[in-house]
Design a protein around this motif. Structure first.
Motif, PDB file in Angstrom:
ATOM      1  N   VAL A  87     -13.213   5.715  10.574  1.00 36.34           N
ATOM      2  CA  VAL A  87     -12.318   6.517  11.487  1.00 36.34           C
ATOM      3  C   VAL A  87     -12.120   5.794  12.590  1.00 36.34           C
ATOM      4  N   GLY A  88     -11.135   5.816  13.662  1.00 33.23           N
ATOM      5  CA  GLY A  88     -11.035   5.363  14.942  1.00 33.23           C
ATOM      6  C   GLY A  88      -9.905   4.238  14.938  1.00 33.23           C
ATOM      7  N   LYS A  89     -10.030   3.262  16.028  1.00 25.75           N
ATOM      8  CA  LYS A  89      -9.236   2.279  16.429  1.00 25.75           C
ATOM      9  C   LYS A  89      -9.307   1.227  15.202  1.00 25.75           C
ATOM     10  N   ASN A  90      -7.903   0.844  14.838  1.00 27.27           N
ATOM     11  CA  ASN A  90      -8.001  -0.090  13.792  1.00 27.27           C
ATOM     12  C   ASN A  90      -7.156  -1.304  13.894  1.00 27.27           C
ATOM     13  N   GLU A  91      -7.055  -1.656  15.107  1.00 27.10           N
ATOM     14  CA  GLU A  91      -5.958  -2.623  15.368  1.00 27.10           C
ATOM     15  C   GLU A  91      -6.401  -4.271  14.761  1.00 27.10           C
ATOM     16  N   TYR A  92      -7.630  -4.353  14.274  1.00 28.13           N
ATOM     17  CA  TYR A  92      -7.988  -5.490  13.667  1.00 28.13           C
ATOM     18  C   TYR A  92      -8.341  -5.253  12.263  1.00 28.13           C
ATOM     19  N   GLY A  93      -8.177  -4.007  11.744  1.00 22.46           N
ATOM     20  CA  GLY A  93      -8.628  -3.585  10.320  1.00 22.46           C
ATOM     21  C   GLY A  93      -9.867  -3.309  10.191  1.00 22.46           C
ATOM     22  N   GLN A  94     -10.670  -3.104  11.391  1.00 27.58           N
ATOM     23  CA  GLN A  94     -12.112  -2.524  11.108  1.00 27.58           C
ATOM     24  C   GLN A  94     -12.529  -1.318  10.678  1.00 27.58           C
ATOM     25  N   CYS A  95     -11.365  -0.552  10.225  1.00 28.12           N
ATOM     26  CA  CYS A  95     -11.716   0.609   9.440  1.00 28.12           C
ATOM     27  C   CYS A  95     -11.221   0.338   8.010  1.00 28.12           C
ATOM     28  N   GLY A  96     -11.075  -0.923   7.623  1.00 32.49           N
ATOM     29  CA  GLY A  96     -10.641  -1.097   6.403  1.00 32.49           C
ATOM     30  C   GLY A  96      -9.316  -0.993   5.870  1.00 32.49           C
TER      31      GLY A  96
END
Length: 315
Positions: free
Chosen positions: A162-171
């Motif tokens: 969950v959370g910020k995903n601007e680089y795909g860090q949340c998959g």
């Protein structure tokens, strides 16, 4: 009722649940800490009696004390005294506590959904929670916090993000800039371990394979630095140049590392600050080669700083 009795009984050491003693509010002295996690100028900790503590900067409510006042010394998480804390995690401006019942409680900056969609207790620019609130996840056994995102591992080996995903860090695909509520990360197998860097994530599968996703600009995903792609939205299998099995995984800032069963430590990534004499690795590097000869095979733990690495040995 059992929790009420446990919390307010004159004999709080009597356990009413699963053989665990609820922590007392006022221990005779500060109990030894078993775990600490460092966020953006604040610290979250857990003692050996299952109590949680936070201290340091609190301007986003990350201490969960109901105000924004700085805490100069460890402050107990009073609202969780009827819980037994087994894990803590600190993001840039949010704090997380995992209980023995698999519940997760968070506080701090939440405008970017760093630990989910919660009722904000501040309508100002702070967009934060000043008090600990329960996160909408269940049966969790591990937590890890990045700058503005969080990973959860449940008892079935499922990873949620969950959370910020601007680089795909949340998959998830990076066009989804924010993941509002915890969502499953697609992996081809069950997971056993998780770790969050600033804007990237690592997951260890039960087969021993390492998966990474998120920002890759500084080589933190697989050691490759360069190219035009800055993001890795889907879990990528990371090849470690070793015949040994991965024992632990680490992610910190824009860097990653693994500790192998044979004592090898492989690390990669980091912002290129050579002009500041900062530590970074252009490719996967065997850290043991940089250690004193007597410590090369005695590594038991690793910590990744912004431009430095700490290694603990058994000696």
């Amino acid at each position: 009722m059992a929790k009420f009795i446990q919390r307010y009984s004159p004999m709080p050491w009597i356990s009413l649940r699963e053989g665990k003693d609820f922590p007392q509010k006022e221990p005779p002295g500060l109990s030894p800490f078993e775990e600490i996690s460092i966020g953006g100028a604040f610290i979250v900790a857990r003692d050996n009696e299952g109590r949680g503590y936070v201290w340091g900067n609190n301007h986003r409510g990350q201490c969960g004390t109901g105000d924004y006042g700085y805490r100069s010394k460890p402050t107990i998480a009073e609202s969780l005294l009827d819980k037994y804390i087994v894990k803590v995690a600190a993001g840039y401006q949010h704090s997380l506590f995992l209980t023995s019942e698999g519940e997760v409680f968070g506080t701090g900056r939440a405008g970017n959904y760093a630990f989910g969609s919660i009722s904000l207790q501040a309508t100002t620019y702070k967009a934060c929670s000043k008090k600990l609130q329960q996160v909408e996840v269940k049966n969790i056994i591990d937590i890890s916090a990045g700058q503005n995102h969080t990973l959860f591992l449940n008892e079935d080996g499922l990873v949620l993000a969950v959370g910020k995903n601007e680089y795909g860090q949340c998959g998830q695909v990076s066009t989804k800039k924010y993941i509002v509520n915890p969502i499953d990360v697609f992996l081809p197998e069950k997971a056993t371990m998780i770790a969050c860097g600033t804007k990237h994530s690592l997951v260890l599968g039960e087969s021993g394979k390492l998966y990474a996703f998120g920002c890759k600009f500084n080589g933190q995903i697989d050691g490759f630095r360069g190219g035009i792609d800055e993001e890795q939205s889907s879990p990528l299998v990371v090849e470690i140049p070793s015949d040994s099995k991965i024992l632990k995984i680490y992610a910190g800032f824009d860097r990653s590392a693994v500790l192998m069963e044979n004592g090898e430590v492989w690390t990669w990534g980091g912002i290129d600050y050579r002009y500041l004499d900062g530590e970074f690795f252009e490719k996967m590097t065997l850290l043991n080669n940089l250690l004193p000869k007597q410590a090369k095979e005695d590594v038991i733990d690793v910590s990744l700083g912004y431009m430095h690495t700490l290694v603990m040995t058994s000696a």
